[in-house]
Design an enzyme around this catalytic site. Sequence first.
Site, PDB file in Angstrom:
ATOM      1  N   HIS A 190       0.830  -1.202   0.000  1.00 57.79           N
ATOM      2  CA  HIS A 190       0.000   0.000   0.000  1.00 57.79           C
ATOM      3  C   HIS A 190       0.863   1.250   0.000  1.00 57.79           C
ATOM      4  O   HIS A 190       0.561   2.225  -0.704  1.00 57.79           O
ATOM      5  CB  HIS A 190      -0.941   0.021   1.208  1.00 57.79           C
ATOM      6  CG  HIS A 190      -1.792   1.237   1.245  1.00 57.79           C
ATOM      7  ND1 HIS A 190      -2.981   1.327   0.552  1.00 57.79           N
ATOM      8  CD2 HIS A 190      -1.591   2.449   1.798  1.00 57.79           C
ATOM      9  CE1 HIS A 190      -3.481   2.532   0.717  1.00 57.79           C
ATOM     10  NE2 HIS A 190      -2.661   3.227   1.478  1.00 57.79           N
ATOM     11  N   ARG A 296     -11.177  -5.824 -12.556  1.00 51.47           N
ATOM     12  CA  ARG A 296     -11.220  -6.989 -11.677  1.00 51.47           C
ATOM     13  C   ARG A 296     -12.622  -7.099 -11.066  1.00 51.47           C
ATOM     14  O   ARG A 296     -13.000  -6.275 -10.247  1.00 51.47           O
ATOM     15  CB  ARG A 296     -10.197  -6.854 -10.548  1.00 51.47           C
ATOM     16  CG  ARG A 296      -8.746  -6.668 -10.983  1.00 51.47           C
ATOM     17  CD  ARG A 296      -7.879  -6.486  -9.747  1.00 51.47           C
ATOM     18  NE  ARG A 296      -6.467  -6.319 -10.067  1.00 51.47           N
ATOM     19  CZ  ARG A 296      -5.880  -5.147 -10.243  1.00 51.47           C
ATOM     20  NH1 ARG A 296      -6.590  -4.022 -10.117  1.00 51.47           N
ATOM     21  NH2 ARG A 296      -4.595  -5.076 -10.514  1.00 51.47           N
ATOM     22  N   ARG A 332     -12.644  -8.776 -16.784  1.00 55.48           N
ATOM     23  CA  ARG A 332     -12.210 -10.146 -16.491  1.00 55.48           C
ATOM     24  C   ARG A 332     -13.286 -10.860 -15.676  1.00 55.48           C
ATOM     25  O   ARG A 332     -13.795 -10.322 -14.696  1.00 55.48           O
ATOM     26  CB  ARG A 332     -10.898 -10.119 -15.702  1.00 55.48           C
ATOM     27  CG  ARG A 332     -10.334 -11.504 -15.385  1.00 55.48           C
ATOM     28  CD  ARG A 332      -8.976 -11.403 -14.722  1.00 55.48           C
ATOM     29  NE  ARG A 332      -9.052 -10.863 -13.368  1.00 55.48           N
ATOM     30  CZ  ARG A 332      -7.983 -10.563 -12.625  1.00 55.48           C
ATOM     31  NH1 ARG A 332      -6.774 -10.713 -13.122  1.00 55.48           N
ATOM     32  NH2 ARG A 332      -8.114 -10.096 -11.400  1.00 55.48           N
ATOM     33  N   GLU A 431      -1.465 -16.219 -18.645  1.00 61.22           N
ATOM     34  CA  GLU A 431      -0.718 -16.197 -17.390  1.00 61.22           C
ATOM     35  C   GLU A 431      -0.182 -17.580 -17.021  1.00 61.22           C
ATOM     36  O   GLU A 431       0.655 -17.715 -16.128  1.00 61.22           O
ATOM     37  CB  GLU A 431      -1.598 -15.646 -16.264  1.00 61.22           C
ATOM     38  CG  GLU A 431      -2.961 -16.270 -16.190  1.00 61.22           C
ATOM     39  CD  GLU A 431      -3.929 -15.483 -15.315  1.00 61.22           C
ATOM     40  OE1 GLU A 431      -3.480 -14.764 -14.411  1.00 61.22           O
ATOM     41  OE2 GLU A 431      -5.153 -15.603 -15.537  1.00 61.22           O
ATOM     42  N   ASN A 454       2.334 -10.873 -13.851  1.00 65.41           N
ATOM     43  CA  ASN A 454       2.593 -11.242 -12.459  1.00 65.41           C
ATOM     44  C   ASN A 454       2.607 -12.757 -12.300  1.00 65.41           C
ATOM     45  O   ASN A 454       3.533 -13.341 -11.737  1.00 65.41           O
ATOM     46  CB  ASN A 454       1.530 -10.640 -11.539  1.00 65.41           C
ATOM     47  CG  ASN A 454       1.504  -9.122 -11.601  1.00 65.41           C
ATOM     48  OD1 ASN A 454       2.263  -8.511 -12.338  1.00 65.41           O
ATOM     49  ND2 ASN A 454       0.627  -8.517 -10.820  1.00 65.41           N
ATOM     50  N   ASP A 455       1.564 -13.413 -12.810  1.00 66.18           N
ATOM     51  CA  ASP A 455       1.494 -14.860 -12.685  1.00 66.18           C
ATOM     52  C   ASP A 455       2.323 -15.577 -13.741  1.00 66.18           C
ATOM     53  O   ASP A 455       2.882 -16.644 -13.469  1.00 66.18           O
ATOM     54  CB  ASP A 455       0.044 -15.332 -12.765  1.00 66.18           C
ATOM     55  CG  ASP A 455      -0.690 -15.111 -11.458  1.00 66.18           C
ATOM     56  OD1 ASP A 455      -0.011 -15.032 -10.423  1.00 66.18           O
ATOM     57  OD2 ASP A 455      -1.919 -14.997 -11.475  1.00 66.18           O
ATOM     58  N   ARG A 465       5.941 -15.438  -5.381  1.00 65.75           N
ATOM     59  CA  ARG A 465       6.111 -13.992  -5.190  1.00 65.75           C
ATOM     60  C   ARG A 465       5.921 -13.567  -3.740  1.00 65.75           C
ATOM     61  O   ARG A 465       6.317 -12.480  -3.342  1.00 65.75           O
ATOM     62  CB  ARG A 465       5.117 -13.232  -6.081  1.00 65.75           C
ATOM     63  CG  ARG A 465       5.416 -13.367  -7.545  1.00 65.75           C
ATOM     64  CD  ARG A 465       4.471 -12.519  -8.372  1.00 65.75           C
ATOM     65  NE  ARG A 465       3.124 -13.047  -8.406  1.00 65.75           N
ATOM     66  CZ  ARG A 465       2.034 -12.352  -8.108  1.00 65.75           C
ATOM     67  NH1 ARG A 465       2.133 -11.119  -7.721  1.00 65.75           N
ATOM     68  NH2 ARG A 465       0.844 -12.904  -8.187  1.00 65.75           N
ATOM     69  N   CYS A 502      -1.649  -6.530 -18.854  1.00 70.34           N
ATOM     70  CA  CYS A 502      -2.246  -5.876 -17.687  1.00 70.34           C
ATOM     71  C   CYS A 502      -1.482  -6.166 -16.398  1.00 70.34           C
ATOM     72  O   CYS A 502      -1.909  -5.754 -15.329  1.00 70.34           O
ATOM     73  CB  CYS A 502      -3.711  -6.280 -17.535  1.00 70.34           C
ATOM     74  SG  CYS A 502      -3.969  -8.062 -17.389  1.00 70.34           S
TER      75      CYS A 502
END
Length: 575
Positions: A190, A296, A332, A431, A454-455, A465, A502
């Site tokens: 954050h 999302r 998504r 992904e 990311n994935d 991660r 993305c």
Amino acid sequence: MRIQGISGSRGVAVGNVYRYIQEEIVIPDYNVTEDKVEEEIGKFATAMASTLKQLDTIRKKALDEMGPEEAAIFEAHMQIAQDPSLSDGIKSLVESSHMNVVAATAQTIETFANIFLGMEDAYMRERGADIKDIGDRLMRNMLGMNPRGLSHISGEVILVAHDLAPSDTASLDKAVVKGIVTAAGGPTSHAAIMARTLEIPAVMGVGDIESFADGDKAVVLGTDGIVEINPSDADWTEYTNQALAFQEELKRLRESANLEATTIDGHHVELFGNIGKAKDAKHALTMGAQGIGLYRTEFLYMENDELPAEEIQFEEYKKVAQDMKGQPVIIRTMDIGGDKELKCLDLPSEMNPFLGYRAIRISLNRPDIFKVQLRALLRASAFGDIHIMYPMIASVEEVKQANAMLDECKEELAAEGKDFNKDIKVGIMIEVPAAAVISPILAKYVDFFSIGTNDLCQYTLAVDRMNEAIGSLYQPLHPGVLRLIKHVIDASHEQGKFTGMCGELASDPVATMILLGLGLDEFSMTASSIPLIKNILRSVSKTECEEVANKALTMDTAEEITEYAKSVLAEKGLL
């Protein structure tokens, strides 16, 4: 002294160290007798009233100073604080175990937070910190302690802390806090997200803050993830000049946010925003987004005690479509799994939920849930350019099954006389490495790809991660990852389709030229990152980006590729 951390927010900042150390909460060690239970529960009600009042004050400040996207964080905090399952859990412990209310709150918050902290998605995982922040505020109010906050700081400082809660960052003054350094966290924490939103250079994950003393001169080199403590006078002067130049650059970027994302040789690039809620779309537009590349939808499922009805979903998707005024909106479908404990969906506990029953696998197994979402998406498509995207696809069979259910929904809506876009575009997230490898086959069945780096990185590199011990092995510019990205883009182009991205890599300025050179058609990212990436795209040519990408593909390591990309940007004055 030089300390290496992780880049949280780019730029250069100078100032004197201010160590932010909160008074520790000490959980009282007592139980309550039966006749005192109601009185103890009354302490919770009083603390909750104070907490909600404080959160509303912070929300209003965030809305005025940072915008709706950040204010929404504290709206969510207020909703979580008032969630009956939270209050019922705390009251139950007091009533059944005669636990004191502070201890009951600590235990309940820990349970709630761990649900999020165990999630695969980095963004969702960091929301565990939000829940802990709520619990921290509740307990401080119960104990009569001062609430967290940074409004008392003055001067021009480098804020140094173990970590920063959402309410900490919401109360800071960017005219005072010039840079941020945290012992914990990373680019998805954050503190890092808010630092980028506020355009404050930040370095995360330095390990500890014992090396910092109040009043030390400090330099935050956010782009490189480096902190300099007490540099020489000559270096201090140079860094001060760099910090001033950085502020001038930010001003220029803000002024050009709404220009087209077109390279100097005329190649147009789609630059989209990632959002978590419908109301975030307008903010993405103000930052220069030309569409939404990732919406999302899992928040709709996580925030409700019951599965969201078709009408609720329809209104949410319709709002995004209308707010974007004809610009593309890629939505998504439900991306949840065993790592996300939902009140509205009883999912089994799994040994490895990241490789288990999740995302499209749940949707295909539960058509009663999936078709409700597909119907809502189709109906909303009558109000704008909505695209549907399936997550975690690994095979052609999954795409065929999903599209078959979509066709069923189209037939049902047509029979009911309800409007929808009969030619709605359908795409998939790339992904899973298997999907990347068979992308030439998958491209025959979809209209577009969106790469979730990311994935894709996590699965390709076999790097968790969430495991800080191996965090350095998570390398999005690893030669293997880049080759998969190129393979996917080429596969889509050979069949006249497009590929977007993305994942976090799309917002990394170091990767921008390489990705464009590989042929990426669309970059999607957090709204605050758009002006910087747009500036890079407008300052380079497609031809030179292709040269950079081709050279990067000849290199042996992620470190070589990263240093090369940085050197090219530095030569152009873009880094």
